[in-house]
Design a protein around this motif. Structure first.
Motif, PDB file in Angstrom:
ATOM      1  N   VAL B 340       0.846  -1.191   0.000  1.00  0.00           N
ATOM      2  CA  VAL B 340       0.000   0.000   0.000  1.00  0.00           C
ATOM      3  C   VAL B 340       0.887   1.249   0.000  1.00  0.00           C
ATOM      4  N   PRO B 341       0.729   2.131  -0.985  1.00  0.00           N
ATOM      5  CA  PRO B 341       1.442   3.412  -0.909  1.00  0.00           C
ATOM      6  C   PRO B 341       0.894   4.230   0.268  1.00  0.00           C
ATOM      7  N   TYR B 342       1.768   4.929   0.955  1.00  0.00           N
ATOM      8  CA  TYR B 342       1.335   5.603   2.174  1.00  0.00           C
ATOM      9  C   TYR B 342       2.153   6.865   2.373  1.00  0.00           C
ATOM     10  N   THR B 343       1.537   7.874   2.979  1.00  0.00           N
ATOM     11  CA  THR B 343       2.253   9.096   3.315  1.00  0.00           C
ATOM     12  C   THR B 343       2.191   9.309   4.818  1.00  0.00           C
ATOM     13  N   TYR B 344       3.352   9.362   5.452  1.00  0.00           N
ATOM     14  CA  TYR B 344       3.397   9.686   6.883  1.00  0.00           C
ATOM     15  C   TYR B 344       3.406  11.200   7.024  1.00  0.00           C
ATOM     16  N   ARG B 345       2.456  11.725   7.817  1.00  0.00           N
ATOM     17  CA  ARG B 345       2.354  13.171   7.961  1.00  0.00           C
ATOM     18  C   ARG B 345       2.560  13.572   9.425  1.00  0.00           C
ATOM     19  N   PRO B 346       3.328  14.648   9.669  1.00  0.00           N
ATOM     20  CA  PRO B 346       3.524  15.102  11.050  1.00  0.00           C
ATOM     21  C   PRO B 346       2.209  15.547  11.684  1.00  0.00           C
ATOM     22  N   SER B 347       1.264  16.009  10.866  1.00  0.00           N
ATOM     23  CA  SER B 347       0.000  16.493  11.415  1.00  0.00           C
ATOM     24  C   SER B 347      -0.898  15.347  11.858  1.00  0.00           C
ATOM     25  N   ASN B 348      -0.588  14.149  11.434  1.00  0.00           N
ATOM     26  CA  ASN B 348      -1.392  12.992  11.803  1.00  0.00           C
ATOM     27  C   ASN B 348      -0.856  12.429  13.117  1.00  0.00           C
ATOM     28  N   LEU B 349      -1.718  12.391  14.108  1.00  0.00           N
ATOM     29  CA  LEU B 349      -1.284  12.019  15.450  1.00  0.00           C
ATOM     30  C   LEU B 349      -0.668  10.623  15.494  1.00  0.00           C
ATOM     31  N   VAL B 350      -1.299   9.690  14.784  1.00  0.00           N
ATOM     32  CA  VAL B 350      -0.785   8.319  14.771  1.00  0.00           C
ATOM     33  C   VAL B 350       0.614   8.293  14.168  1.00  0.00           C
ATOM     34  N   ASN B 351       0.783   8.976  13.041  1.00  0.00           N
ATOM     35  CA  ASN B 351       2.088   9.025  12.387  1.00  0.00           C
ATOM     36  C   ASN B 351       3.119   9.684  13.288  1.00  0.00           C
ATOM     37  N   ALA B 352       2.688  10.743  13.992  1.00  0.00           N
ATOM     38  CA  ALA B 352       3.610  11.451  14.875  1.00  0.00           C
ATOM     39  C   ALA B 352       4.084  10.537  15.994  1.00  0.00           C
ATOM     40  N   VAL B 353       3.159   9.731  16.538  1.00  0.00           N
ATOM     41  CA  VAL B 353       3.539   8.775  17.586  1.00  0.00           C
ATOM     42  C   VAL B 353       4.529   7.758  17.013  1.00  0.00           C
ATOM     43  N   GLN B 354       4.274   7.311  15.793  1.00  0.00           N
ATOM     44  CA  GLN B 354       5.171   6.336  15.166  1.00  0.00           C
ATOM     45  C   GLN B 354       6.562   6.918  14.968  1.00  0.00           C
ATOM     46  N   TRP B 355       6.593   8.147  14.505  1.00  0.00           N
ATOM     47  CA  TRP B 355       7.871   8.823  14.264  1.00  0.00           C
ATOM     48  C   TRP B 355       8.676   8.893  15.568  1.00  0.00           C
ATOM     49  N   ALA B 356       7.993   9.336  16.635  1.00  0.00           N
ATOM     50  CA  ALA B 356       8.684   9.485  17.919  1.00  0.00           C
ATOM     51  C   ALA B 356       9.111   8.120  18.468  1.00  0.00           C
ATOM     52  N   SER B 357       8.259   7.122  18.299  1.00  0.00           N
ATOM     53  CA  SER B 357       8.545   5.809  18.889  1.00  0.00           C
ATOM     54  C   SER B 357       9.827   5.205  18.335  1.00  0.00           C
ATOM     55  N   GLY B 358      10.031   5.347  17.042  1.00  0.00           N
ATOM     56  CA  GLY B 358      11.229   4.777  16.433  1.00  0.00           C
ATOM     57  C   GLY B 358      12.480   5.387  17.037  1.00  0.00           C
ATOM     58  N   LEU B 359      12.454   6.715  17.198  1.00  0.00           N
ATOM     59  CA  LEU B 359      13.622   7.397  17.765  1.00  0.00           C
ATOM     60  C   LEU B 359      13.777   7.044  19.239  1.00  0.00           C
TER      61      LEU B 359
END
Lengths: 270, 547, 317
Positions: B340-359
């Motif tokens: 599935v093509p997908y865009t991670y967006r900082p404005s999306n709360l779920v994506n933001a949590v994912q971004w932070a979790s990896g780091l």
């Protein structure tokens, strides 16, 4: 002041000439323009090998000749004008963001594909995929106007999001395929599968259409926006009927398979 | 022959932290004590790392190739590699073409990659594709956890047979180890359902649970002495609250070696998408007390990507969430995959949590030998964006700037703002090279000691970390200078690492009838011939009993 | 939405052939992969499976089918689109349904069966993909299969024609990112079916040479394309004398792939199968010939003048 280009010899294989654009030529001297690179098949050649060039430093381009094999004219241009006396090849004005293109002759496929704004007028016939999305892309033209006096090919306005396409002659199959918005006006109707899988947007036809089975008849009416359109189109020499005394529009909604909120209006003269 | 002089060396495998030392390389591409003659590279003022090792990526095979076909719009806007006399043409982007994959990895200083998901049936295809990825060395992992022949043996309690089946498959696929994806879950997905918890029953089986599969497969990998332990993609990927599944899975691995893939996707708290939060602190705590387990971050970067995994159920969920294109590919008897093509967006709360979790995982797990740089390419972001992650790890100020751009509602859902740790160059070298090489059991990689492969990357030291790591001054692969001043100089072929675990000789005859029952290919045609592997490099299995 | 044939063999309890005639065109398809097979999950084989055939005429395959739906010629796209609406409980009028040649009862029954099966599979043939609408007809069926996954497991797969079409497709994809319809005129791959696809290039006369391997366009392509092949230097690699080899300026006889030349073939579901030659051929393999041509070309000057590089076309937007 204009830049005049005359085709000297017809290319034997497609000539890709995205440099035929006001954006590229506006600040260039005559010799710089003649040295611009075009692609004859895989060979890079200077523009002057195929064109005589008169003039320099202008946002107004006038091109003469049978340019059927010359592709990408006016691609991604943002301002100025391109006038073609003769026919043109594929991707005319694709991705353009502004300016004006006029073709006194026929055009090929993909004119105004994914354009963002601007104006294209083809006085002859055009090919398919007018204002369409390139393969795989989610959206076609996002704004602007394309007028074709003659006929058009397949998939006109495929996945377009905004803007207007007006066809004088008939279109082939899949007009407005997967449309997401915008308006297509068909003055001579279209073949089959018009509006297939459309999501939003409006197709207005002056001639009866063979409807997709997944469009539902909704009502007969004379929407006020046709009145507004008619005024906008008048300067381009297009008469869009709107008065209740002249007839009514049959409104079909669909495509149910999506399910979409698009509409097709078919004019019924009184 | 090559001599590199004057550079500051970061070689965690030998405990060298920024000492200036010369490196000598012989004609066979190995690091040696000294050489006579040959070229000298003056690396004064430069930084020297062992070549990067990607422990978990998807660069070849049926799924990747499917993703390429699905994303022509990305190919058009991405970096193109124009053919030159030394380089073939290709396209970068979310799903790069094979030649471009090699150029992009090498261009970033990576010299070894591990293709982490190969269905046995398309192993032949994967190897053909890998042969077209130049410069880097490669290893592949075979997808096993949903193999029905193996599951049947596990269900019947036939441990030895299951072990033989696994070993047989590894050799048949000419791979380097075992990848377990969503154990039991993919088998269930083939019926349109899923197995989410360790104790769930699996459609089509009576007593087997994901937990049993995990433990048994980890034991098999240990007993076979595979250089790389079981590479596990846990169940319940990407779902809010899945931390409990992940911790439960880890408990099933007590006493075993294991590598947990892209753990960012398995470290969420909360009950649903609205309450989803990071639970990385709990997961990191587990890693900090269990040195037997390694992991890679599976970090997420904002932007476009294409998600591609053998985890069909998750993919269908994503498709429903995004309403975009979806491709799904099920492979007989073994596994499936979705795209599935997908865009991670900082404005999306779920994506933001994912971004932070990896780091957070990269920063909260104390030992860099346990947590490695990855984006689970292309799922969390493209591999060629790794330098951006390095920058986020090394610069707390930059990290805080990025956090400030997240929605306010993120507060209380992540712990990243409270972390001030910054990676040192030594830690970066551990996480991107020495650590993953050790986890993979590739002793000649990620190591600048004498006798190791001369895979070396040399950076010009500069303040802009992302720039420094994305533009190495020199990249040396097996002693050959492949990148110099940003230009691709040479494009040698890479090698492929294989293992041949031992299995009972009667396994062939055991497999034949079951195979012919399940598959649509004749038994003889199934195993990939060793001749079909370009530049195979056999690695030894370790005898577990001797440790 | 696709899967390998083994999945179908193992699990598919609902199989639809659309616009294909497997009984005559892919004779081993039924017995080897689909309806006749017994499996762990479908122990009674044929009895555990439902097969539907959709076609414009009652072919031999109809005898094997549980349900035969005769669609009016050129109405496949409409019928599939109606199905997409029906599975989402959208109302489609009786008259509209009747236009496609089937009845509401048939469609309601089909939708009910599609939703209640455990694993459904569409196979589509040239009757769908090569008739009016072409790629959109295939796209319609693929979309329907994707949407069916909201209810149950569903996949769709094309019934590919002869030769190793799939193999070419697969390799083009990994080397260039695109399956077909590619140009390299700017030194990197660009894709636009309709513009760069072989048949369109030939019909418009856009190329000045042709190199043909493993295909016989002289037999299958429209006349303007064949005329253009005759006009330009055409080189053909083929073990046999074909329509194309007859019109080509150069025909190089090669060893037959799979019979006397080794390699890998990709099955229609993209599973790679090794080709193990049984015979020896006096002729070189296609691969040998292409490698030798490549070598000869590499001894000529590089195609780009020293120091020049083509412009990437996306770079300007």
């Amino acid at each position: 002041m204009t830049i005049n280009l005359h085709l000297k010899q017809a290319p034997s294989v497609p000539l890709e000439a995205e440099v035929l654009s006001p954006n590229v030529m506006a600040e260039l001297s005559n010799s710089e323009i003649r040295a611009l690179v075009v692609y004859h098949g895989k060979r890079q050649v200077p523009l002057e090998e195929f064109f005589d060039v008169d003039g320099e430093r202008s946002y107004e381009l006038i091109i003469h000749g049978e340019l059927n094999k010359v592709r990408l004219i006016g691609r991604a241009m943002s301002r100025g004008t391109v006038t073609v006396h003769g026919s043109v090849g594929m991707h005319l004005g694709a991705l353009m963001t502004g300016g004006r293109i006029e073709v006194h002759g026929d055009a090929s496929d993909w004119i105004g594909a994914e354009m963002k704004n601007g104006f294209i007028h083809v006085h002859g016939n055009a090919g398919g995929q007018i204002g369409a999305a390139y393969r795989g892309a989610l959206a076609g033209m996002k704004n602007g106007t394309i007028i074709v006096d003659g006929s058009a090919g397949l998939e006109v306005g495929m996945r377009m999001r905004r803007g207007t396409i007006i066809l004088g002659g008939p279109a082939k199959d899949f007009t407005g395929l997967q449309m997401k918005g915008g308006t297509i006006i068909l003055q001579s109707g279209a073949e089959i599968r018009t509006g297939a899988w459309m999501n939003r947007g409006t197709i207005i036809s002056m001639k009866p259409l063979q409807m997709m089975p997944t469009f539902a008849y909704a009502s007969d009416f004379n929407p006020t926006f046709t009145n507004v359109y008619a005024k906008q189109l008048k300067p381009h020499g297009i008469d869009l009927p709107f008065a209740g005394s002249d007839g009514t529009y049959q409104r079909f909604a669909g495509d149910l398979s999506v399910p979409g909120k698009g509409e097709i209006l078919v004019w019924q003269p009184a | 022959m090559l001599r590199i002089t004057g550079g500051k060396i970061y070689d965690p495998a030998n405990g060298i932290d920024g000492h200036v030392r010369d490196i000598c390389i012989n004609d066979r591409g190995k690091i040696v004590d000294s050489v006579d003659g040959g070229r000298t590279i003056n690396a004064s003022g430069m930084i020297i790392f062992p070549g990067g090792v990607d422990v978990h990526t998807h660069v070849a095979g049926g799924a990747m190739n499917f993703a390429r076909a699905m994303t022509p719009e990305d190919h058009r806007r991405t970096q193109a590699f124009i053919r030159t006399q030394s380089r073939r043409s290709g396209l970068g982007g979310m799903a790069p073409t094979t030649f471009a994959t090699g150029y992009l990895y090498a261009g970033m200083g990576f010299t070894t990659v591990n293709e982490a998901a190969v269905p046995v049936l398309s192993a032949r295809h994967t190897h053909e594709e890998l042969a077209d990825i130049p410069i880097v060395d490669k290893a592949t992992l075979t997808l096993m956890a949903n193999n029905e022949i193996m599951l049947d043996q596990m269900e019947a309690g036939e441990y030895e047979r299951a072990k033989n089946v696994v070993a047989w498959y590894i050799w048949a696929a000419k791979s380097y180890g075992v990848k377990a994806v969503n154990p039991g879950g993919v088998a269930a997905w083939k019926w349109g359902s899923d197995a989410k918890q360790m104790t769930d029953s699996i459609d089509g089986y009576n007593s087997l649970t994901p937990g049993k599969i995990v433990t048994m497969l980890a034991t098999i990998c240990d007993d076979l002495g595979l250089p790389h332990p079981m590479h596990l993609h846990c169940n319940n990927l990407g779902a809010p609250g899945n931390i409990s599944t992940t911790l439960d899975t880890l408990k099933h691995l007590e006493g075993h070696r294991a590598h947990i893939a892209h753990s960012q996707y398995h470290a969420y708290g909360g009950d649903d998408w609205d309450t989803m939060c990071s639970a990385t602190a709990q997961l990191a705590e587990y890693f900090n007390t269990h040195p037997n387990i390694t992991t890679d971050a599976g970090a997420v970067l904002f932007g476009d990507t294409v998600t591609i995994t053998a985890d069909g159920p998750w993919q269908h969920l994503l498709y429903k969430l995004t309403g975009r294109k979806w491709g799904n590919l099920d492979v007989e008897n073994e596994t499936g995959c979705g795209i599935v093509p997908y865009t991670y967006r900082p404005s999306n709360l779920v994506n933001a949590v994912q971004w932070a979790s990896g780091l957070e995982l990269m920063l909260l797990i104390k030992n860099p030998w346990q947590v490695f740089l990855s984006t689970d390419h292309p799922n969390g972001g493209c591999f060629w964006r790794y330098p951006e992650i390095i920058q986020l790890l090394m610069c707390a100020d930059f990290r805080n700037e990025c956090i400030a751009k997240l929605p306010d509602k993120i507060k209380g859902r992540i712990t990243l703002p409270e972390i001030d740790r910054e990676y040192t160059l030594y830690e970066v070298a551990t996480s991107m090279s020495a650590g993953p090489a050790r986890a993979l059991g590739l002793t000649q990689k990620g190591n600048l000691g004498v006798g190791c492969d001369a895979d070396i990357v040399i950076y010009e030291e500069e303040d802009d970390v992302a720039r420094m790591f994305s533009h190495p001054r020199y990249v040396i692969k097996a002693g050959e200078v492949v990148i110099e001043d940003g230009e691709i100089r040479e494009t040698p072929e890479g090698r492929e690492f294989l293992v041949k675990p031992s299995y009972a000789p009667e396994t062939d005859e055991f497999m034949r009838p079951r195979f012919e029952d399940c598959y649509t290919m004749s038994f003889e045609n199934y195993p990939v011939e060793i001749e079909r592997i370009e530049n195979p490099n056999m690695q030894e299995c370790i005898n577990a009993n001797e440790d | 939405m696709t899967c390998t044939l083994g999945e179908v063999k193992q699990r598919a309890d609902f199989i639809v052939y659309w616009g294909g005639n497997p009984a005559e065109c892919h004779p081993r398809h039924f017995t080897k992969y689909t309806i006749m097979q017994k499996s762990k999950f479908l122990p009674r084989g044929r009895k555990d499976r439902t097969m539907v055939l959709v076609d414009i005429r009652e072919t031999k395959s109809a005898k094997a089918a549980d349900i035969f739906m005769q669609v009016k010629p050129g109405k496949d796209f409409e019928l599939i689109t109606i199905l997409r609406a029906l599975i989402k409980h959208q109302h489609v009028g009786d008259d509209q349904i009747a236009e496609t040649g089937v009845t509401r009862e048939m469609l309601d029954d089909l939708v009910q069966r599609m939703k209640s099966c455990k694993f459904g599979c569409f196979f589509f043939g040239m009757g769908l993909s090569m008739t009016r609408g072409k790629h959109m007809n295939s796209a319609a069926l693929l979309t329907l299969a994707a949407e069916m996954n909201a209810f149950t497991k569903f996949v769709a797969m094309p019934m590919r024609g002869h030769g190793n079409v799939t193999g070419a497709d697969v390799i083009m994809r990994w080397q260039t990112g695109y399956p077909f319809g590619i140009t390299f005129n700017r030194g990197y791959p660009r894709y636009n079916p309709g513009e760069f696809s072989t048949v369109d290039v030939l019909v418009r006369g856009d190329c000045d040479a042709a190199f043909i391997i493993g295909a016989d366009p002289g037999a299958t392509m429209p006349q303007p394309a064949i005329d253009h092949l005759k006009r330009i230097p055409t080189i053909c690699l083929d073990p046999h004398i074909t329509h194309t080899s007859k019109l080509a300026r150069v025909h190089i006889t090669t060893a037959a792939q799979g019979i006397s030349a080794p390699g890998t073939a990709y099955r229609m579901d993209e599973l790679p199968l090794p080709l193990k030659p049984a015979l020896k051929s006096p002729y070189p393999t296609d691969e040998d010939v292409v490698r030798r041509i490549n070598k000869a070309i590499s001894e000529k000057p590089f195609w780009l003048p020293e120091g020049s590089q083509p412009q990437m076309i996306t770079a300007q937007v």
